[in-house]
Design a protein around this motif. Structure first.
Motif, PDB file in Angstrom:
ATOM      1  N   ARG A 181       0.844  -1.212   0.000  1.00 41.28           N
ATOM      2  CA  ARG A 181       0.000   0.000   0.000  1.00 41.28           C
ATOM      3  C   ARG A 181       0.874   1.254   0.000  1.00 41.28           C
ATOM      4  NH1 ARG A 181      -4.810   0.473   4.117  1.00 41.28           N
ATOM      5  NH2 ARG A 181      -5.711   1.681   2.410  1.00 41.28           N
ATOM      6  N   LEU A 182       1.877   1.245   0.836  1.00 42.46           N
ATOM      7  CA  LEU A 182       2.773   2.402   0.922  1.00 42.46           C
ATOM      8  C   LEU A 182       3.443   2.663  -0.418  1.00 42.46           C
ATOM      9  CD1 LEU A 182       4.503   1.676   4.361  1.00 42.46           C
ATOM     10  CD2 LEU A 182       2.708   3.341   3.897  1.00 42.46           C
ATOM     11  N   ARG A 183       3.978   1.615  -1.008  1.00 41.54           N
ATOM     12  CA  ARG A 183       4.687   1.794  -2.283  1.00 41.54           C
ATOM     13  C   ARG A 183       3.746   2.262  -3.377  1.00 41.54           C
ATOM     14  NH1 ARG A 183       7.130  -3.109  -0.701  1.00 41.54           N
ATOM     15  NH2 ARG A 183       5.802  -4.258  -2.166  1.00 41.54           N
ATOM     16  N   ARG A 184       2.560   1.672  -3.412  1.00 41.78           N
ATOM     17  CA  ARG A 184       1.625   2.020  -4.483  1.00 41.78           C
ATOM     18  C   ARG A 184       1.162   3.474  -4.385  1.00 41.78           C
ATOM     19  NH1 ARG A 184      -2.764  -2.299  -6.315  1.00 41.78           N
ATOM     20  NH2 ARG A 184      -0.760  -3.310  -6.710  1.00 41.78           N
ATOM     21  N   LEU A 185       0.809   3.912  -3.184  1.00 40.42           N
ATOM     22  CA  LEU A 185       0.311   5.277  -3.011  1.00 40.42           C
ATOM     23  C   LEU A 185       1.418   6.309  -3.226  1.00 40.42           C
ATOM     24  CD1 LEU A 185      -1.952   4.638   0.106  1.00 40.42           C
ATOM     25  CD2 LEU A 185      -2.739   5.184  -2.216  1.00 40.42           C
ATOM     26  N   ALA A 186       2.582   6.058  -2.647  1.00 37.72           N
ATOM     27  CA  ALA A 186       3.687   6.998  -2.832  1.00 37.72           C
ATOM     28  C   ALA A 186       4.147   7.010  -4.283  1.00 37.72           C
ATOM     29  CB  ALA A 186       4.840   6.632  -1.907  1.00 37.72           C
ATOM     30  N   GLY A 187       4.145   5.846  -4.923  1.00 36.92           N
ATOM     31  CA  GLY A 187       4.549   5.785  -6.327  1.00 36.92           C
ATOM     32  C   GLY A 187       3.603   6.544  -7.239  1.00 36.92           C
ATOM     33  N   MET A 188       2.305   6.470  -6.923  1.00 36.89           N
ATOM     34  CA  MET A 188       1.322   7.218  -7.705  1.00 36.89           C
ATOM     35  C   MET A 188       1.625   8.707  -7.662  1.00 36.89           C
ATOM     36  SD  MET A 188      -1.627   9.234  -7.035  1.00 36.89           S
ATOM     37  CE  MET A 188      -2.266   8.634  -5.467  1.00 36.89           C
ATOM     38  N   LEU A 189       1.919   9.235  -6.479  1.00 41.91           N
ATOM     39  CA  LEU A 189       2.233  10.661  -6.359  1.00 41.91           C
ATOM     40  C   LEU A 189       3.552  11.001  -7.039  1.00 41.91           C
ATOM     41  CD1 LEU A 189       1.147  11.456  -2.680  1.00 41.91           C
ATOM     42  CD2 LEU A 189      -0.086  11.954  -4.799  1.00 41.91           C
ATOM     43  N   ALA A 190       4.533  10.117  -6.927  1.00 45.28           N
ATOM     44  CA  ALA A 190       5.823  10.373  -7.569  1.00 45.28           C
ATOM     45  C   ALA A 190       5.667  10.483  -9.081  1.00 45.28           C
ATOM     46  CB  ALA A 190       6.813   9.271  -7.206  1.00 45.28           C
ATOM     47  N   ARG A 191       4.850   9.635  -9.669  1.00 48.11           N
ATOM     48  CA  ARG A 191       4.642   9.677 -11.118  1.00 48.11           C
ATOM     49  C   ARG A 191       3.976  10.972 -11.553  1.00 48.11           C
ATOM     50  NH1 ARG A 191       3.512   4.318 -10.012  1.00 48.11           N
ATOM     51  NH2 ARG A 191       1.244   4.668  -9.977  1.00 48.11           N
ATOM     52  N   LYS A 192       3.247  11.606 -10.674  1.00 51.05           N
ATOM     53  CA  LYS A 192       2.601  12.872 -10.996  1.00 51.05           C
ATOM     54  C   LYS A 192       3.484  14.079 -10.658  1.00 51.05           C
ATOM     55  CE  LYS A 192      -2.171  11.220 -10.733  1.00 51.05           C
ATOM     56  NZ  LYS A 192      -2.558  11.609 -12.118  1.00 51.05           N
ATOM     57  N   GLY A 193       4.714  13.810 -10.250  1.00 49.77           N
ATOM     58  CA  GLY A 193       5.668  14.887 -10.061  1.00 49.77           C
ATOM     59  C   GLY A 193       5.798  15.434  -8.661  1.00 49.77           C
ATOM     60  N   VAL A 202       2.144  12.832   3.023  1.00 57.54           N
ATOM     61  CA  VAL A 202       0.707  12.770   2.759  1.00 57.54           C
ATOM     62  C   VAL A 202       0.195  11.336   2.895  1.00 57.54           C
ATOM     63  CG1 VAL A 202      -1.013  13.009   0.916  1.00 57.54           C
ATOM     64  CG2 VAL A 202       0.631  14.837   1.309  1.00 57.54           C
ATOM     65  N   VAL A 203       0.954  10.389   2.371  1.00 54.10           N
ATOM     66  CA  VAL A 203       0.543   8.988   2.473  1.00 54.10           C
ATOM     67  C   VAL A 203       0.499   8.558   3.936  1.00 54.10           C
ATOM     68  CG1 VAL A 203       1.216   6.605   1.966  1.00 54.10           C
ATOM     69  CG2 VAL A 203       1.354   8.355   0.175  1.00 54.10           C
ATOM     70  N   ARG A 204       1.500   8.931   4.695  1.00 47.28           N
ATOM     71  CA  ARG A 204       1.544   8.559   6.108  1.00 47.28           C
ATOM     72  C   ARG A 204       0.333   9.110   6.848  1.00 47.28           C
ATOM     73  NH1 ARG A 204       6.460  10.946   8.994  1.00 47.28           N
ATOM     74  NH2 ARG A 204       5.113  12.779   8.999  1.00 47.28           N
ATOM     75  N   GLN A 205       0.026  10.367   6.627  1.00 52.77           N
ATOM     76  CA  GLN A 205      -1.105  10.980   7.313  1.00 52.77           C
ATOM     77  C   GLN A 205      -2.412  10.285   6.948  1.00 52.77           C
ATOM     78  OE1 GLN A 205      -0.686  15.018   6.014  1.00 52.77           O
ATOM     79  NE2 GLN A 205       0.809  15.556   7.607  1.00 52.77           N
ATOM     80  N   ALA A 206      -2.579   9.974   5.673  1.00 52.50           N
ATOM     81  CA  ALA A 206      -3.817   9.329   5.235  1.00 52.50           C
ATOM     82  C   ALA A 206      -3.976   7.951   5.854  1.00 52.50           C
ATOM     83  CB  ALA A 206      -3.839   9.237   3.710  1.00 52.50           C
ATOM     84  N   LEU A 207      -2.897   7.203   5.897  1.00 51.78           N
ATOM     85  CA  LEU A 207      -2.976   5.859   6.456  1.00 51.78           C
ATOM     86  C   LEU A 207      -3.156   5.876   7.967  1.00 51.78           C
ATOM     87  CD1 LEU A 207      -0.300   3.995   4.304  1.00 51.78           C
ATOM     88  CD2 LEU A 207      -2.800   3.907   4.102  1.00 51.78           C
ATOM     89  N   GLU A 208      -2.545   6.840   8.633  1.00 51.58           N
ATOM     90  CA  GLU A 208      -2.756   6.977  10.082  1.00 51.58           C
ATOM     91  C   GLU A 208      -4.225   7.245  10.378  1.00 51.58           C
ATOM     92  OE1 GLU A 208      -0.263  10.000  11.636  1.00 51.58           O
ATOM     93  OE2 GLU A 208       1.553   8.797  11.592  1.00 51.58           O
ATOM     94  N   GLU A 209      -4.843   8.123   9.600  1.00 51.69           N
ATOM     95  CA  GLU A 209      -6.250   8.451   9.815  1.00 51.69           C
ATOM     96  C   GLU A 209      -7.147   7.253   9.531  1.00 51.69           C
ATOM     97  OE1 GLU A 209      -7.090  11.877   7.462  1.00 51.69           O
ATOM     98  OE2 GLU A 209      -5.640  13.144   8.520  1.00 51.69           O
ATOM     99  N   GLU A 210      -6.667   6.344   8.701  1.00 54.42           N
ATOM    100  CA  GLU A 210      -7.458   5.146   8.388  1.00 54.42           C
ATOM    101  C   GLU A 210      -7.279   4.067   9.450  1.00 54.42           C
ATOM    102  OE1 GLU A 210      -6.585   2.523   5.002  1.00 54.42           O
ATOM    103  OE2 GLU A 210      -8.399   3.346   4.086  1.00 54.42           O
TER     104      GLU A 210
END
Length: 224
Positions: A181-193, A202-210
């Motif tokens: 999950r971490l790799r997929r979400l962070a990778g998605m943002l990396a591909r968008k620059g 951002v990924v950490r915060q979102a997953l903590e809230e979940e």
């Protein structure tokens, strides 16, 4: 004797001057004889003279018609239009004369193009400043204009957009292993620059809230 090119004084007049040329082009297209849009420009040879009424068009007239047709579809940069004219066999001197005139009357405006591109691609595709700058460079926009356009997006706006992207993607990663999950979400943002630090935060915060374990996240993602 060299035929002198008369330039209209405004964008509207410039568009009207190409009307006859575009009408002739349309007639040829309806008869199934129009060249493909990205093919060579009609050389104005004997067969062309028979197909059209009036004298052969000058390179400048052909360039005006090509540019207007392309600009009718969507805004273009000067480089994009210059490349199109080169591909269609327009002489460089004639192409530059036409392109400069189009800039004078506002039909070509790379600054406005860059502003609109950033607005559309950021809000429509979620692209960050780095990706937007890269796209604009491929379209031949000057570096100073790129910096000005992407500079209108501040880090706060980027973070808001990044979080919205992660929120939309979260549900599609549920059920995966935490590392994946971490790799997929962070990778998605990396591909968008998005910068690595921002993406991971951002990924950490979102997953903590979940409800993910904060200690696990801290061990896998760098802090601020």
């Amino acid at each position: 004797m060299t035929r002198r090119t008369e330039w209209p004084d405004s964008a509207d007049e410039l568009s009207r001057t190409a009307g006859d040329a575009e009408t002739r082009s349309g007639r040829r297209g309806r008869r199934g004889r129009q060249a493909p849009e990205d093919g060579p420009v009609d050389s104005g040879g004997p067969s062309s003279s028979r197909a059209e009424s009036g004298p052969p068009r000058t390179p400048e007239e052909q360039a005006r018609a090509i540019c207007l047709r392309l600009l009718t579809g969507s805004p273009r940069t000067r480089k994009q239009l210059a490349d199109a004219l080169r591909q269609r066999g327009i002489p460089e001197e004639a192409a530059q004369e036409v392109l400069s005139r189009f800039e004078d009357v506002g039909l070509i405006d790379d600054g406005a193009f860059a502003d609109a591109w950033v607005e559309s691609r950021h809000h429509g595709r979620g692209l960050a400043r780095r990706a937007l700058a890269r796209e604009l460079r491929t379209k031949g926009v000057d570096s100073a204009l790129i910096d000005e356009a992407v500079g209108r997006l501040d880090s706060e706006q980027e973070e808001v957009t990044a979080r919205a992207l992660v929120d939309r993607k979260l549900r599609t990663t549920r059920g995966l292993e935490r590392d994946k999950r971490l790799r997929r979400l962070a990778g998605m943002l990396a591909r968008k620059g998005y910068p690595e630090g921002l993406a991971l935060r951002v990924v950490r915060q979102a997953l903590e809230e979940e409800g993910e374990d904060p200690e696990f996240l801290e061990g896998h993602l760098p802090g601020d």
